[in-house]
Each structure stands twice: as C-alpha cells, then as structure tokens.
Design a protein around this motif. Structure first.
Motif, PDB file in Angstrom:
ATOM      1  N   ARG A  51       0.818  -1.222   0.000  1.00 61.65           N
ATOM      2  CA  ARG A  51       0.000   0.000   0.000  1.00 61.65           C
ATOM      3  C   ARG A  51       0.848   1.267   0.000  1.00 61.65           C
ATOM      4  N   ILE A  52       1.873   1.302   0.856  1.00 66.34           N
ATOM      5  CA  ILE A  52       2.627   2.554   1.031  1.00 66.34           C
ATOM      6  C   ILE A  52       4.085   2.438   0.625  1.00 66.34           C
ATOM      7  N   GLY A  53       4.530   1.257   0.220  1.00 61.77           N
ATOM      8  CA  GLY A  53       5.928   1.063  -0.105  1.00 61.77           C
ATOM      9  C   GLY A  53       6.674   0.445   1.072  1.00 61.77           C
ATOM     10  N   ALA A  54       7.787  -0.211   0.788  1.00 63.59           N
ATOM     11  CA  ALA A  54       8.511  -0.947   1.822  1.00 63.59           C
ATOM     12  C   ALA A  54       9.322  -0.038   2.752  1.00 63.59           C
ATOM     13  N   LYS A  55       9.876   1.050   2.199  1.00 59.14           N
ATOM     14  CA  LYS A  55      10.835   1.841   2.985  1.00 59.14           C
ATOM     15  C   LYS A  55      10.259   2.405   4.281  1.00 59.14           C
ATOM     16  N   PRO A  56       9.091   3.062   4.286  1.00 65.93           N
ATOM     17  CA  PRO A  56       8.580   3.612   5.548  1.00 65.93           C
ATOM     18  C   PRO A  56       8.403   2.556   6.628  1.00 65.93           C
ATOM     19  N   LEU A  57       7.968   1.354   6.245  1.00 64.78           N
ATOM     20  CA  LEU A  57       7.758   0.294   7.223  1.00 64.78           C
ATOM     21  C   LEU A  57       9.081  -0.229   7.771  1.00 64.78           C
ATOM     22  N   ILE A  58      10.078  -0.351   6.897  1.00 63.96           N
ATOM     23  CA  ILE A  58      11.394  -0.818   7.346  1.00 63.96           C
ATOM     24  C   ILE A  58      11.994   0.172   8.339  1.00 63.96           C
ATOM     25  N   LEU A  59      11.915   1.458   8.016  1.00 66.01           N
ATOM     26  CA  LEU A  59      12.470   2.482   8.913  1.00 66.01           C
ATOM     27  C   LEU A  59      11.719   2.510  10.240  1.00 66.01           C
ATOM     28  N   ALA A  60      10.382   2.445  10.174  1.00 64.60           N
ATOM     29  CA  ALA A  60       9.588   2.446  11.409  1.00 64.60           C
ATOM     30  C   ALA A  60       9.907   1.213  12.253  1.00 64.60           C
ATOM     31  N   GLY A  61      10.062   0.062  11.594  1.00 63.08           N
ATOM     32  CA  GLY A  61      10.392  -1.164  12.320  1.00 63.08           C
ATOM     33  C   GLY A  61      11.728  -1.078  13.030  1.00 63.08           C
ATOM     34  N   CYS A  62      12.722  -0.495  12.360  1.00 67.85           N
ATOM     35  CA  CYS A  62      14.043  -0.332  12.983  1.00 67.85           C
ATOM     36  C   CYS A  62      13.957   0.569  14.214  1.00 67.85           C
ATOM     37  N   LEU A  63      13.221   1.665  14.105  1.00 71.38           N
ATOM     38  CA  LEU A  63      13.094   2.591  15.239  1.00 71.38           C
ATOM     39  C   LEU A  63      12.362   1.939  16.408  1.00 71.38           C
ATOM     40  N   ILE A  64      11.296   1.204  16.115  1.00 73.31           N
ATOM     41  CA  ILE A  64      10.532   0.561  17.183  1.00 73.31           C
ATOM     42  C   ILE A  64      11.353  -0.528  17.862  1.00 73.31           C
ATOM     43  N   ARG A  65      12.112  -1.300  17.079  1.00 80.34           N
ATOM     44  CA  ARG A  65      12.960  -2.318  17.706  1.00 80.34           C
ATOM     45  C   ARG A  65      14.057  -1.670  18.544  1.00 80.34           C
ATOM     46  N   LYS A  99      11.229  -6.024   3.927  1.00 80.04           N
ATOM     47  CA  LYS A  99      12.633  -6.171   3.528  1.00 80.04           C
ATOM     48  C   LYS A  99      12.747  -7.065   2.301  1.00 80.04           C
ATOM     49  N   ASN A 100      12.056  -8.212   2.327  1.00 81.08           N
ATOM     50  CA  ASN A 100      12.093  -9.117   1.175  1.00 81.08           C
ATOM     51  C   ASN A 100      11.436  -8.494  -0.046  1.00 81.08           C
ATOM     52  N   ALA A 101      10.367  -7.738   0.183  1.00 82.94           N
ATOM     53  CA  ALA A 101       9.705  -7.058  -0.935  1.00 82.94           C
ATOM     54  C   ALA A 101      10.636  -6.018  -1.545  1.00 82.94           C
ATOM     55  N   ALA A 102      11.389  -5.304  -0.706  1.00 79.41           N
ATOM     56  CA  ALA A 102      12.324  -4.291  -1.211  1.00 79.41           C
ATOM     57  C   ALA A 102      13.435  -4.935  -2.033  1.00 79.41           C
ATOM     58  N   ILE A 103      13.963  -6.067  -1.538  1.00 75.69           N
ATOM     59  CA  ILE A 103      15.004  -6.781  -2.291  1.00 75.69           C
ATOM     60  C   ILE A 103      14.475  -7.196  -3.655  1.00 75.69           C
ATOM     61  N   THR A 104      13.249  -7.712  -3.678  1.00 75.03           N
ATOM     62  CA  THR A 104      12.643  -8.125  -4.942  1.00 75.03           C
ATOM     63  C   THR A 104      12.493  -6.950  -5.897  1.00 75.03           C
ATOM     64  N   THR A 105      12.088  -5.795  -5.369  1.00 76.74           N
ATOM     65  CA  THR A 105      11.828  -4.620  -6.205  1.00 76.74           C
ATOM     66  C   THR A 105      13.101  -4.063  -6.842  1.00 76.74           C
ATOM     67  N   ALA A 161      17.716   4.912   5.477  1.00 80.64           N
ATOM     68  CA  ALA A 161      17.043   6.166   5.131  1.00 80.64           C
ATOM     69  C   ALA A 161      17.787   6.894   4.028  1.00 80.64           C
ATOM     70  N   LEU A 162      19.106   6.774   4.020  1.00 79.82           N
ATOM     71  CA  LEU A 162      19.934   7.476   3.030  1.00 79.82           C
ATOM     72  C   LEU A 162      20.095   6.695   1.730  1.00 79.82           C
ATOM     73  N   THR A 163      20.033   5.366   1.796  1.00 81.96           N
ATOM     74  CA  THR A 163      20.419   4.569   0.627  1.00 81.96           C
ATOM     75  C   THR A 163      19.283   3.810  -0.042  1.00 81.96           C
ATOM     76  N   LEU A 164      18.245   3.442   0.703  1.00 84.58           N
ATOM     77  CA  LEU A 164      17.179   2.624   0.103  1.00 84.58           C
ATOM     78  C   LEU A 164      16.175   3.515  -0.624  1.00 84.58           C
ATOM     79  N   PRO A 165      15.967   3.276  -1.904  1.00 83.71           N
ATOM     80  CA  PRO A 165      14.989   4.109  -2.625  1.00 83.71           C
ATOM     81  C   PRO A 165      13.565   3.831  -2.149  1.00 83.71           C
ATOM     82  N   HIS A 166      12.761   4.888  -2.114  1.00 87.02           N
ATOM     83  CA  HIS A 166      11.355   4.731  -1.738  1.00 87.02           C
ATOM     84  C   HIS A 166      10.548   4.560  -3.015  1.00 87.02           C
ATOM     85  N   ILE A 167      10.256   3.316  -3.330  1.00 91.37           N
ATOM     86  CA  ILE A 167       9.518   2.994  -4.547  1.00 91.37           C
ATOM     87  C   ILE A 167       8.060   2.776  -4.169  1.00 91.37           C
TER      88      ILE A 167
END
Length: 379
Positions: A51-65, A99-105, A161-167
């Motif tokens: 729905r929103i792309g992988a990057k925001p969820l990955i970043l939010a997950g890292c911060l919450i962990r 993360k896996n979805a981002a690798i695939t993309t 945040a600096l390297t992963l493209p937000h697709i």
C-alpha cells in the motif's frame, strides 16, 4: 541487524534467570511472545508494504525495535520486560516481509536468488558474531548490551534512510486485498502450507540436534555445533547457490535441498560419536543454505506485480506454524523415543517428514513457471 539481535536475545535468559533468579518459564513466556508478535505482524507488514511502499515500514520497524531493545535493558519486573519484548517483536514484524519485498523490487529477476543468498550469509555472520559480542558486553552489564544492540537498529535506520529508494507501488492494494489474493492463489497456498514441514525440520538444530550433541559431548557441544552450521553457510552458501543455479532449476533445487535436510536428520540417529554428528550437521547445513534463497526466489516469482509484500507476508505463516510445531514435536519425540526404548524413533520420524515435504513440494510446484517462462510472459 542480525548481530544486534543475537547480541542481546540470548542474554535475556542469562541475565534474568541466572543473574536475577527469575523463573525460567517467565523468561520463556517473554521470548515466546516476542516471536509470536513478530511472526503474526509479519503477515500484515507485507500487505502494508504493497500500500505505502517498503521503505517507511522498514524504517519504522528499525526505530521501534531500537526502543524495544533499549527498554529491555531498563526492565525491572516481568510486565515491563513483556512490554519491551512485544515492542521489539512489533518492530521486527514491520520490517521483515517489507525487507524481502524491497530486495525483490530493486533486484533483477536473474539476480534475486544470489541476493537472497547474500542476505542469508549476512544473517549467519550475525549469528556467529552477535553472541560473541553479547558475551563481552554482558561483562559491563545487561543494560549496556541492550542499549548497544538497540543502537545497531538505529544505525541501520539511518543507513537505509539514506540509501534505500522509496519505490511507491504503481497500484496500491486496498486494505488486505493482497493477503486475500495470496490466500486464494491455489499454487501459492499449496507451496506455503507444504513448507510448514520444512520449517518443522529447520527448528531441530535448536531442539533434537542440540539434545543429541549434549548427550554425546556435554554442554560445551553447542558452540561447535552452531559454529559449524553458521560457518559453513558463511563460506559455502553463495558459491554453492551459484553452482546449483547454473545447473538445476529452482524448483528441483528446493525439492532436493529439503530432501537432503530430511535424510541428514535420519542419519543423525545413527551417529555414535560427536564427530559423526557434526558430519551429519554439515550435510544438514548444505540443505538448509539452499532452501532460503530458492524459497524466496519462488515466492517473488509467484507474486503478481504490486503484491510482492503481501505474498512474502503470507509466506511467513509457514515459518510461524512450522517453528511452533517443531519446537514442541522435537522434544516430544526425543522423550517418547527414550520412554519406548527406541532412540531412532525421533530421527526416523523427522526423516519421514522430510521425504513427505519434498514430495509435497514437487506436487505443489509442478505448475510453477520457470524464470524464463515468466520473463517471456512479461515481454
């Protein structure tokens, strides 16, 4: 990230049970809830990525962990530790499938198996180095170890945040439509459910195999056991995958790998010395190091455009079910074999599960197109 995880999670038991005298069952509850939270949320994390792309969820997950791990270091009672552990599980559930979805993309189809192999190697490096770092950090206190492990995820968040493209998805899936599509996909549903058998086997390194190693060589056997398994994956996984993918179709490689895991567990029942057991573990590791990248590659191939995250999320069901059943069944089979005076019983049973799973995968994947067929259809 894997190193940070394995630097602190093994220390939870050491600190709260051995150090503070808590009941082992209470700490087991904490660790079990973390895993249950993460695996349960992973299913939905993939759908949200569509729905929103992988990057925001990955970043939010890292911060919450990060917050969850640091909070563990300040936990003084069971409710606080439970809350911190659940928070850490939420973080993992948010970044796992995305993360896996981002690798695939961001990876071309012909390179995906190798990319998933490299991420698996990274995980094994973390499994080897994390406990060593944690053992050193525990000398200066559990709180320091927890803060250091949490800081790793904060650093990962900054790097990504600096390297992963937000697709952004071209066609955002509405609600849980992606999960519904994965559940209704007959081929993928079969694939996911049959893989429960493999994940039941993959947990036995922590259960039946560890118990066998300790019975043969004492408590100190766990170090060489895990070191061999992770070390072989670090050294051999990528070249082995490259060798196999040039000669064998992905479907055939996955079936053969699962069969190898099952047969190696059967041979472990015949091991009379620790050296013989380690030889069987080496064969077991050769099978497991091929399963992860081939399974992920097939998941990416089966997922329709725009639903990759949902499919990876749905695939987490096999790990959750297989892992939960495997942890229970492994111990039960060992106890039953000892009670009946049939020490081979657990190992023959596990081998049977491996053979049935391999046959089930052969059946489930018979309609799955090859990579070349997918590329021709897309062209």
């Amino acid at each position: 990230m894997w190193g940070g995880f394995f630097a602190v999670i093994p220390l939870v038991t050491v600190h709260f049970v051995d150090g503070l005298g808590w009941a082992a069952a209470s700490v087991g509850l904490v660790l079990g809830l973390r895993q249950l939270t993460q695996q349960g949320l992973t299913v939905f994390g993939g759908a949200w990525a569509d729905r929103i792309g992988a990057k925001p969820l990955i970043l939010a997950g890292c911060l919450i962990r990060t917050l969850g791990f640091i909070w563990m270091g300040f936990a003084g009672n069971l409710p606080v530790l439970l809350a911190a552990s659940i928070l850490a599980g939420i973080g993992g559930g948010l970044f796992d499938a995305p993360k896996n979805a981002a690798i695939t993309t961001v990876t071309a189809p012909e390179h995906r198996a190798r990319m998933f192999s490299l991420t698996s190697i990274s995980g094994n490096l973390g499994m080897v180095t994390g406990p060593l770092i944690g053992a050193w950090l525990i000398g200066v206190g559990f709180r320091t170890a927890a803060v250091a492990a949490g800081s790793v995820y904060l650093l990962a968040c900054a790097v990504l945040a600096l390297t992963l493209p937000h697709i952004r998805p071209e066609r955002a899936a509405s609600g849980l439509a992606g999960l519904r599509a994965a559940a209704l996909d007959r081929r993928f549903r079969r694939f996911t459910l049959v893989l429960v058998g493999y994940f039941l086997l993959s947990t036995q390194l922590n259960v039946a195999v560890t118990l066998k190693a300790v019975s043969l060589a004492g408590p100190g056997a766990t170090g060489p056991l895990y070191g061999l398994s992770a070390g072989l994956a670090v050294v051999l996984q990528y070249p082995l995958l490259r060798f196999v993918e040039r000669r064998v179709r992905t479907r055939v490689a996955l079936v053969a790998a699962v069969l190898t895991v099952g047969l190696s567990l059967g041979l472990m029942g015949l091991a009379a010395t620790f050296g013989q057991l380690l030889a069987c573990v080496a064969l077991y590791s050769l099978g497991t190091m091929l399963v992860y990248p081939t399974q992920q590659t097939l998941t990416a191939r089966l997922a329709p455009p725009g639903l990759t995250g949902s499919y990876f999320g749905f695939s987490a069901i096999s790990l959750g079910l297989g892992g939960a059943v495997g942890n229970l069944v492994g111990g039960v089979l060992i106890d039953l074999g000892a009670r009946l005076g049939v020490p081979l019983l657990p190992w023959l049973t596990l081998m049977g599960v491996g053979v049935l799973t391999a046959l089930g995968l052969r059946w489930a994947l018979k309609e799955v197109p090859t990579r070349e067929q997918v590329e021709r259809a897309q062209a």
